[in-house]
Every structure is written in structure tokens, then in C-alpha cells.
Design a protein around this motif. Structure first.
Motif, PDB file in Angstrom:
ATOM      1  N   ASN A 143       2.734   2.644   4.437  1.00 40.65           N
ATOM      2  CA  ASN A 143       1.543   3.428   4.123  1.00 40.65           C
ATOM      3  C   ASN A 143       1.738   4.860   4.600  1.00 40.65           C
ATOM      4  OD1 ASN A 143       1.152   0.655   4.737  1.00 40.65           O
ATOM      5  ND2 ASN A 143      -1.023   0.939   4.444  1.00 40.65           N
ATOM      6  N   TYR A 174       4.012  -3.999   0.801  1.00 41.96           N
ATOM      7  CA  TYR A 174       4.037  -2.567   1.124  1.00 41.96           C
ATOM      8  C   TYR A 174       3.365  -2.309   2.474  1.00 41.96           C
ATOM      9  CZ  TYR A 174       3.204   2.460   0.243  1.00 41.96           C
ATOM     10  OH  TYR A 174       3.162   3.824   0.316  1.00 41.96           O
ATOM     11  N   CYS A 175       2.229  -2.919   2.695  1.00 42.49           N
ATOM     12  CA  CYS A 175       1.510  -2.753   3.960  1.00 42.49           C
ATOM     13  C   CYS A 175       2.225  -3.468   5.104  1.00 42.49           C
ATOM     14  CB  CYS A 175       0.078  -3.254   3.842  1.00 42.49           C
ATOM     15  SG  CYS A 175      -0.936  -2.240   2.772  1.00 42.49           S
ATOM     16  N   ALA A 176       2.816  -4.616   4.821  1.00 41.38           N
ATOM     17  CA  ALA A 176       3.532  -5.359   5.865  1.00 41.38           C
ATOM     18  C   ALA A 176       4.753  -4.589   6.353  1.00 41.38           C
ATOM     19  CB  ALA A 176       3.954  -6.726   5.341  1.00 41.38           C
ATOM     20  N   ARG A 185       4.833  -1.462   6.585  1.00 42.58           N
ATOM     21  CA  ARG A 185       4.261  -0.234   7.170  1.00 42.58           C
ATOM     22  C   ARG A 185       4.748   1.017   6.448  1.00 42.58           C
ATOM     23  NH1 ARG A 185       1.112  -0.904  11.810  1.00 42.58           N
ATOM     24  NH2 ARG A 185       1.358  -2.979  12.639  1.00 42.58           N
TER      25      ARG A 185
END
Length: 89
Positions: free
Chosen positions: A81, A75-77, A79
Motif C-alpha cells: 500500500n 497486495y495488502c498482505a 504491505r
């Protein structure tokens, strides 16, 4: 042959690497996480304002049993967020 195995096991012991990891070719992160990426982008496309935990719960309800730490890393990879909402005064 015996000599080669001995040197590989000794070298792996020195660098603290398992012999299985020495012989197994590395898998790229995009190929390893392809299923998570596909489901996650589908959920985010349907519900763009949902945060991570709501998306993760939806994925769990759909039957995917991935670990939340694994899904959060993807999820963070990607982007995905969302910025925090500020309170209005």
C-alpha cells in the motif's frame, strides 16, 4: 465403516463444515497465492509508484484473470500500500 461415515457427517453438520472440507488438507496461503505474489511483485518492481488499481489493470492486460478482491488481499498482505499523496498549498 458405515458407522464412521455417519459420525463424520453428523459432526460436520454440527460445526457447519462440509464433508469435503473435512477430508481435504488445508493449503497454506503462500502456496495458494504464489502465482499472484510473483506477478504482483514483478509489476511493483517495474512501476513502484503505481497504486493498486493501476497494477491490477496491468495484470489484467497481461492476461491474468484473478478477482480484484483476491489480488487486493495479497497486495495488502505484502504491505505494498502506498501512502496517500497530500495536496500542496
Amino acid at each position: 465403516m458405515q458407522e464412521h461415515q455417519l459420525s463424520v457427517s453428523r459432526a460436520c453438520r454440527v460445526v457447519r463444515l462440509s464433508r469435503a472440507a473435512y477430508y481435504r488438507p488445508p493449503i497454506s496461503a503462500t502456496r495458494r497465492d504464489a502465482a499472484v505474489i510473483a506477478v504482483l511483485t514483478d509489476v511493483v518492481a517495474r512501476y513502484p509508484r503505481w497504486g493498486f488499481w493501476k497494477c491490477f489493470d496491468r495484470m489484467r492486460n497481461e492476461g491474468h484473470r484473478w478477482n480484484h478482491k483476491h489480488v487486493h488481499r495479497v497486495y495488502c498482505a505484502l504491505r505494498l500500500n502506498l501512502p496517500r499523496r497530500t495536496t500542496r498549498r
